[in-house]
Design a protein around this motif. Structure first.
Motif, PDB file in Angstrom:
ATOM      1  N   MET A  89       0.721  -1.255  -0.017  1.00 49.03           N
ATOM      2  CA  MET A  89      -0.053  -0.016  -0.064  1.00 49.03           C
ATOM      3  C   MET A  89       0.799   1.200   0.005  1.00 49.03           C
ATOM      4  O   MET A  89       1.933   1.360   0.807  1.00 49.03           O
ATOM      5  N   GLU A  90       0.373   2.198  -0.716  1.00 41.50           N
ATOM      6  CA  GLU A  90       0.977   3.512  -0.861  1.00 41.50           C
ATOM      7  C   GLU A  90       0.163   4.435  -0.055  1.00 41.50           C
ATOM      8  O   GLU A  90      -1.092   4.108   0.208  1.00 41.50           O
ATOM      9  N   SER A  91       0.671   5.573   0.188  1.00 39.45           N
ATOM     10  CA  SER A  91      -0.231   6.799   0.967  1.00 39.45           C
ATOM     11  C   SER A  91      -1.506   6.975   0.379  1.00 39.45           C
ATOM     12  O   SER A  91      -2.470   7.207   1.244  1.00 39.45           O
ATOM     13  N   HIS A  92      -1.657   6.964  -1.022  1.00 41.31           N
ATOM     14  CA  HIS A  92      -2.947   7.342  -1.409  1.00 41.31           C
ATOM     15  C   HIS A  92      -3.914   6.069  -1.686  1.00 41.31           C
ATOM     16  O   HIS A  92      -5.177   6.282  -2.185  1.00 41.31           O
ATOM     17  N   ASP A  93      -3.391   4.841  -1.536  1.00 41.02           N
ATOM     18  CA  ASP A  93      -4.153   3.765  -1.517  1.00 41.02           C
ATOM     19  C   ASP A  93      -5.179   3.544  -0.554  1.00 41.02           C
ATOM     20  O   ASP A  93      -4.771   3.876   0.881  1.00 41.02           O
TER      21      ASP A  93
END
Length: 195
Positions: free
Chosen positions: A175-179
């Protein structure tokens, strides 16, 4: 960041290969079981306005779900994402045959000239497409970020649900911060609540 994008891309390919290995009959049976579980799911049964999606090849087929939702007196809503800029508008679909048309790139979507717009805060339950998921609600979609931008706009009380074959569940989604996560996953075998 590039490493995460590569891992996501590899996961999409892995899931696509898994799904390709299934026979048409296996896929149909698993999809029917997911559909039946959705229509037994209390949050779905209690909802009035349902956000659904028109599936891509690596997502659970929603054609029968769309048709069946009308039998349960649901107000069916589908998204239209911006062609050249981020954004989404939601439209009520009264008739699958006459209210849908091909948009840019041949993508089937609501005919905005026929369908009534629905405010995003009116959605009771949102069925979010996913290619791969983990048991914590982490998800990978097509990679365009449309649903990662849509999910935060939904009311906090709106249940965010993904439908998936067990073959689409993986140990961990990078996961990335925008996910954004979903709250619940319904597979052909179980209902998974985000932990």
């Amino acid at each position: 960041m590039e490493e995460i994008k590569e891992t996501k891309s590899e996961l999409r390919k892995t899931i696509q290969n898994r799904l390709t290995e299934l026979t048409d009959q296996e896929t149909a049976e698993k999809t029917e079981a997911i559909e039946n579980r959705l229509f037994e799911f209390a949050n779905f049964l209690e909802s009035k306005i349902v956000l659904l999606y028109l599936n891509n090849t690596s997502e659970v087929d929603t054609r029968k779900i769309l048709k069946r939702a009308y039998q349960y007196n649901k107000i069916v809503v589908l998204p239209v994402f911006g062609d050249n800029r981020p954004g989404v508008k939601l439209y009520k679909i009264d008739d699958i045959k006459s209210d849908l048309k091909a948009g840019p790139g041949g993508v089937i979507r609501p005919d905005i000239n026929r369908c009534k717009r629905v405010p995003i805060d009116r959605i009771d339950i949102a069925i979010i497409p996913s290619i791969a998921l983990d048991e914590k609600g982490g998800r990978i979609g097509t990679g365009r970020g449309n649903y990662d931008r849509l999910i935060p706009k939904l009311a906090i009380t709106t249940r965010k649900v993904s439908l998936a074959l067990e073959d689409q569940i993986v140990p961990q989604i990078p996961m990335e911060s925008h996910d954004k996560h979903v709250d619940i996953i319904i597979t052909e075998k179980r209902t998974i609540y985000k932990i």
